[in-house]
Scaffold this motif. Sequence first.
Motif, PDB file in Angstrom:
ATOM      1  N   GLY A 317       0.705  -1.297  -0.223  1.00 39.24           N
ATOM      2  CA  GLY A 317      -0.207   0.057   0.181  1.00 39.24           C
ATOM      3  C   GLY A 317       0.909   1.136   0.142  1.00 39.24           C
ATOM      4  O   GLY A 317       0.210   2.375   0.394  1.00 39.24           O
ATOM      5  N   ALA A 318       2.099   1.244  -0.330  1.00 32.97           N
ATOM      6  CA  ALA A 318       2.968   2.389  -0.131  1.00 32.97           C
ATOM      7  C   ALA A 318       2.397   3.041  -1.684  1.00 32.97           C
ATOM      8  O   ALA A 318       2.380   2.617  -2.496  1.00 32.97           O
ATOM      9  N   LYS A 319       2.408   4.491  -1.542  1.00 33.36           N
ATOM     10  CA  LYS A 319       2.047   5.343  -2.687  1.00 33.36           C
ATOM     11  C   LYS A 319       3.389   5.833  -3.059  1.00 33.36           C
ATOM     12  O   LYS A 319       4.592   5.392  -2.741  1.00 33.36           O
TER      13      LYS A 319
ATOM     14  N   LEU B  54      -2.531  -4.546  -8.300  1.00 30.56           N
ATOM     15  CA  LEU B  54      -1.034  -4.167  -8.960  1.00 30.56           C
ATOM     16  C   LEU B  54      -0.922  -4.152 -10.470  1.00 30.56           C
ATOM     17  O   LEU B  54      -0.037  -3.457 -10.674  1.00 30.56           O
ATOM     18  N   ASP B  55      -2.105  -4.588 -11.048  1.00 28.21           N
ATOM     19  CA  ASP B  55      -1.896  -4.230 -12.590  1.00 28.21           C
ATOM     20  C   ASP B  55      -3.177  -4.157 -12.997  1.00 28.21           C
ATOM     21  O   ASP B  55      -4.330  -4.215 -12.522  1.00 28.21           O
ATOM     22  N   ARG B  56      -3.302  -3.602 -14.101  1.00 30.39           N
ATOM     23  CA  ARG B  56      -4.498  -3.136 -14.802  1.00 30.39           C
ATOM     24  C   ARG B  56      -4.677  -4.031 -16.099  1.00 30.39           C
ATOM     25  O   ARG B  56      -4.061  -4.211 -16.835  1.00 30.39           O
ATOM     26  N   PRO B  57      -6.124  -4.494 -16.070  1.00 25.80           N
ATOM     27  CA  PRO B  57      -6.651  -5.235 -17.186  1.00 25.80           C
ATOM     28  C   PRO B  57      -6.549  -4.460 -18.509  1.00 25.80           C
ATOM     29  O   PRO B  57      -6.746  -3.126 -18.460  1.00 25.80           O
ATOM     30  N   THR B  58      -6.345  -5.200 -19.575  1.00 26.32           N
ATOM     31  CA  THR B  58      -6.466  -4.274 -21.088  1.00 26.32           C
ATOM     32  C   THR B  58      -7.815  -3.994 -21.239  1.00 26.32           C
ATOM     33  O   THR B  58      -8.049  -3.053 -21.893  1.00 26.32           O
ATOM     34  N   ALA B  59      -8.457  -4.798 -20.968  1.00 29.48           N
ATOM     35  CA  ALA B  59     -10.231  -4.666 -20.978  1.00 29.48           C
ATOM     36  C   ALA B  59     -10.798  -5.191 -20.131  1.00 29.48           C
ATOM     37  O   ALA B  59     -10.521  -6.243 -19.471  1.00 29.48           O
ATOM     38  N   GLY B  60     -12.098  -4.686 -19.638  1.00 35.36           N
ATOM     39  CA  GLY B  60     -13.135  -5.512 -18.795  1.00 35.36           C
ATOM     40  C   GLY B  60     -13.199  -4.644 -17.731  1.00 35.36           C
ATOM     41  O   GLY B  60     -13.004  -3.368 -17.603  1.00 35.36           O
ATOM     42  N   GLU B  61     -13.999  -5.204 -16.800  1.00 35.80           N
ATOM     43  CA  GLU B  61     -14.640  -4.578 -15.820  1.00 35.80           C
ATOM     44  C   GLU B  61     -14.314  -5.152 -14.537  1.00 35.80           C
ATOM     45  O   GLU B  61     -14.088  -6.298 -14.170  1.00 35.80           O
ATOM     46  N   LEU B  72      -9.760   4.461 -10.987  1.00 39.85           N
ATOM     47  CA  LEU B  72      -9.405   5.349  -9.870  1.00 39.85           C
ATOM     48  C   LEU B  72      -7.791   5.631 -10.137  1.00 39.85           C
ATOM     49  O   LEU B  72      -6.980   5.042 -10.959  1.00 39.85           O
ATOM     50  N   PRO B  73      -7.434   6.681  -9.486  1.00 40.78           N
ATOM     51  CA  PRO B  73      -6.015   7.233  -9.619  1.00 40.78           C
ATOM     52  C   PRO B  73      -5.138   6.376  -8.902  1.00 40.78           C
ATOM     53  O   PRO B  73      -5.341   5.739  -8.073  1.00 40.78           O
ATOM     54  N   PRO B  74      -3.650   6.344  -9.433  1.00 38.70           N
ATOM     55  CA  PRO B  74      -2.859   5.318  -8.482  1.00 38.70           C
ATOM     56  C   PRO B  74      -2.870   5.585  -7.069  1.00 38.70           C
ATOM     57  O   PRO B  74      -2.786   4.517  -6.197  1.00 38.70           O
ATOM     58  N   ARG B  79      -4.297   3.299  -1.607  1.00 39.75           N
ATOM     59  CA  ARG B  79      -4.969   3.216  -0.256  1.00 39.75           C
ATOM     60  C   ARG B  79      -6.131   1.925  -0.484  1.00 39.75           C
ATOM     61  O   ARG B  79      -5.918   1.184   0.607  1.00 39.75           O
ATOM     62  N   LEU B  80      -6.669   1.619  -1.349  1.00 37.68           N
ATOM     63  CA  LEU B  80      -7.266   0.426  -1.403  1.00 37.68           C
ATOM     64  C   LEU B  80      -6.817  -0.623  -1.243  1.00 37.68           C
ATOM     65  O   LEU B  80      -7.105  -1.666  -0.403  1.00 37.68           O
ATOM     66  N   ARG B  81      -5.541  -0.863  -1.745  1.00 35.81           N
ATOM     67  CA  ARG B  81      -4.759  -1.998  -1.589  1.00 35.81           C
ATOM     68  C   ARG B  81      -4.401  -2.179  -0.297  1.00 35.81           C
ATOM     69  O   ARG B  81      -4.185  -3.340   0.512  1.00 35.81           O
ATOM     70  N   ASN B  82      -3.988  -1.013   0.446  1.00 32.09           N
ATOM     71  CA  ASN B  82      -3.403  -1.046   1.841  1.00 32.09           C
ATOM     72  C   ASN B  82      -4.371  -1.344   2.583  1.00 32.09           C
ATOM     73  O   ASN B  82      -4.168  -2.081   3.662  1.00 32.09           O
ATOM     74  N   GLN B  83      -5.796  -0.877   2.527  1.00 27.87           N
ATOM     75  CA  GLN B  83      -6.854  -1.274   3.518  1.00 27.87           C
ATOM     76  C   GLN B  83      -7.595  -2.524   3.298  1.00 27.87           C
ATOM     77  O   GLN B  83      -8.247  -3.036   4.083  1.00 27.87           O
ATOM     78  N   ASN B  84      -7.743  -2.921   2.071  1.00 29.60           N
ATOM     79  CA  ASN B  84      -8.622  -4.028   1.765  1.00 29.60           C
ATOM     80  C   ASN B  84      -7.848  -5.335   1.097  1.00 29.60           C
ATOM     81  O   ASN B  84      -8.682  -6.428   1.366  1.00 29.60           O
ATOM     82  N   ILE B  85      -6.578  -5.425   0.772  1.00 34.76           N
ATOM     83  CA  ILE B  85      -6.116  -6.464   0.216  1.00 34.76           C
ATOM     84  C   ILE B  85      -4.812  -6.763   1.030  1.00 34.76           C
ATOM     85  O   ILE B  85      -3.966  -6.011   1.367  1.00 34.76           O
ATOM     86  N   GLY B  86      -4.701  -8.060   1.561  1.00 33.74           N
ATOM     87  CA  GLY B  86      -3.698  -8.747   2.116  1.00 33.74           C
ATOM     88  C   GLY B  86      -2.892  -9.609   1.252  1.00 33.74           C
ATOM     89  O   GLY B  86      -3.915 -10.622   0.910  1.00 33.74           O
ATOM     90  N   PHE B  87      -1.669  -9.471   0.968  1.00 29.73           N
ATOM     91  CA  PHE B  87      -0.975 -10.505  -0.089  1.00 29.73           C
ATOM     92  C   PHE B  87       0.030 -11.477   0.666  1.00 29.73           C
ATOM     93  O   PHE B  87       0.668 -11.015   1.924  1.00 29.73           O
ATOM     94  N   VAL B  88      -0.071 -12.431   0.209  1.00 30.47           N
ATOM     95  CA  VAL B  88       0.803 -13.859   0.756  1.00 30.47           C
ATOM     96  C   VAL B  88       1.538 -14.292  -0.360  1.00 30.47           C
ATOM     97  O   VAL B  88       0.880 -14.890  -1.286  1.00 30.47           O
ATOM     98  N   PHE B  89       2.667 -14.205  -0.575  1.00 26.94           N
ATOM     99  CA  PHE B  89       3.610 -14.678  -1.721  1.00 26.94           C
ATOM    100  C   PHE B  89       4.077 -16.107  -1.546  1.00 26.94           C
ATOM    101  O   PHE B  89       4.360 -16.372  -0.361  1.00 26.94           O
ATOM    102  N   GLN B  90       4.392 -16.396  -2.483  1.00 25.44           N
ATOM    103  CA  GLN B  90       5.182 -17.980  -2.522  1.00 25.44           C
ATOM    104  C   GLN B  90       6.328 -17.563  -1.807  1.00 25.44           C
ATOM    105  O   GLN B  90       6.671 -18.528  -0.928  1.00 25.44           O
ATOM    106  N   ASN B  91       7.419 -16.803  -2.321  1.00 22.45           N
ATOM    107  CA  ASN B  91       8.606 -16.595  -1.708  1.00 22.45           C
ATOM    108  C   ASN B  91       8.626 -15.497  -0.497  1.00 22.45           C
ATOM    109  O   ASN B  91       9.578 -14.976   0.175  1.00 22.45           O
ATOM    110  N   PHE B  92       7.390 -15.580   0.370  1.00 29.70           N
ATOM    111  CA  PHE B  92       7.114 -14.658   1.589  1.00 29.70           C
ATOM    112  C   PHE B  92       7.394 -13.160   1.080  1.00 29.70           C
ATOM    113  O   PHE B  92       6.585 -12.358   1.859  1.00 29.70           O
ATOM    114  N   HIS B  93       8.247 -12.911   0.832  1.00 34.07           N
ATOM    115  CA  HIS B  93       8.562 -11.398   0.365  1.00 34.07           C
ATOM    116  C   HIS B  93       8.784 -10.570   1.582  1.00 34.07           C
ATOM    117  O   HIS B  93       8.008  -9.564   1.730  1.00 34.07           O
ATOM    118  N   LEU B  94       9.358 -11.038   2.830  1.00 33.07           N
ATOM    119  CA  LEU B  94       9.636 -10.061   3.886  1.00 33.07           C
ATOM    120  C   LEU B  94      10.775  -9.251   3.535  1.00 33.07           C
ATOM    121  O   LEU B  94      11.588  -9.649   2.537  1.00 33.07           O
TER     122      LEU B  94
END
Lengths: 402, 228
Positions: A317-319, B54-61, B72-74, B79-94
């Motif tokens: 969520g970093a801008k 993290l990515d935008r589709p070429t087309a679709g909704e 929505l602007p970046p 903020r949406l990503r920060n508040q609504n989505i939690g990622f868990v990755f294969q390689n942990f990405h700590l």
Amino acid sequence: MNLDETLRMAFASLASNKTRAFLTMLGIWIGVASILAIVAIGNGGKALVIGAISSGSQRNVIQIVPRELVAPGLPQPGQVLSIDDSDLAIAASFSGVESVNETFYGTAIVQSGDKSDNVTLFAGPADLDSLARFVVVRGRMFTPEDVLSHRNVAVISQSLANKLFGSGNPLGAVITLSGVPLEVIGVAQPEQASLYSLVMGSDNLYIPDTTCEDIFPNWTASEMDVVAKPGINVQSLANRIVLALNIHAGDPSAFADSSGLLASVAALIGKVTTILTAVIGAVAGIALLVGGVGVMNIMLVSVTERTQEIGIRVSLGAKKRDIVFQFLVESMAITSLGGVAGIATGLAVGVLVRVFTGIPASVPWPVGVLAFVFSASIGIVCGLYPALKAANLNPIDALRYE
Amino acid sequence: MIRLLGVTKSYTVGDQVVPVLKGIDLEVHKGEFVAVMGPSGSGKSTLMHIVGLLDRPTAGEYELNGASVLQLPPNHLARLRNQNIGFVFQNFHLIPRMSALRNVELPMVYAGVPRAKRRARAMELLEMVGMVNRAHHLPNELSGGQRQRVAIARALANDPAILLADEPTGALDQQTGGEILRILRDLNAAGRTVMVITHDRNVAQAGQRIVHIVDGEMVREEVLHEPR
């Protein structure tokens, strides 16, 4: 994200690679330190010159010499020295004048045992020490009584004492001037940091004017020293006296105020010092520029190394501005720390110069503040491109970067 | 909760357009545990990146919580990503230079949560994943399973509605992987929406529903009434 947290992160990141952070900082450190040291020394040199001027004006002494002899020094061969009693009387008639004295200059040979030396001879009243700007460091100055009684006494400069007596005690010794024995009663040194002392020679002999007239009956005064009353505009008084003397002599350029010449020499030296300081400072500025390039280089390396971290931060969520800010603060931290260290080093060099050379080296505080602001700005300028590069990474590519 | 309509994504390589997603319709309801399954190269990771903003589709909704998000602007997306989505990755990405605790705090740093509150919440989450005694260790001092537990705690920091896990067990042995899946199931049981992307059927079976993707197209949907 707030500033406190950004700073904390920046320092944590720098701490994780201390050697690199230190070396990068060193570039800025050296640049800022050399600029400050140069400014300090240049400033000290200027202060020395200005000090020489003001020490002349403080004493309210106007030195008037025949025009042919515009600088206090040695009479030229065949030169007519034309200060006589009527000239003295004209100067003394001005209301702002405290006293008028004549002093004699000339070259002479003194002997002590089998040693002899060419010296500059100064003859004058009992306050010759303040007129000719020296201080008696051992023994005593001759007194008004010595002058009145035409006593054969002499004060010699430290370097003359060294030449004639080596490490032995010169006080009480007898030297001969033109066959006349003189008792050495004092050893003198030039006044501290005086331009006058640079102009004058170093092997000097000081004797009462009465004694001098006894030894050299045909010698005439080479300089008139007019002491102004306190609170008088010395420059204007000097101009008026010189004008009156020239009218009396019937020649508009018969006499000159040699302290004015001294001041203009001082001003010239001040100007030269300023130019030199600027030129050397600019060279040191190149060092700072190179330091800045080093910062940019390291920040670019850091961005590349931390590509994956940037991707992770974006996914959390970093801008964009958070990422820009993070790297900017980091580079500013490097350059500001380097700046502070550089200022401290520059000031320390100034102190060392002051202690070991006597040059009153100092850095005016606005220069210090400017140096700090400038080094922080280098952090912004050199950190901006790497920071923008970091913020514009594609997060997916960044996450995949190994 | 998540609604994708005719989402396509293609990349241009040279003068060739390579389609990765060819019109995906996908709906994930609140509280669901959905597995997206497919072989490597099927486009499932791209799908996750689109769902994770993290990515935008070429087309679709794309509608998240009933609102279209693609315009929505970046900064808003961040903020949406920060508040609504939690990622868990294969390689942990700590983040390697930061302790487990600081890693868990990071999403809250970007959310502007005050220090003390942040720390308390991070400790609470580490407690929940059984990592509280490793809070001050750096990632390289932790085992793979421990790292993934920390990563899950971090994903939960801002209490997001959706947990997106991309091959969460891919770098773990079977037993540790099983433990991680159990944590994800527990989180789902507690009401959180979970979406797992995997090529491994054993992992996919942790969900209530499996969406099969092949060559960028949804080919089959499988509803598991009784998740293992």
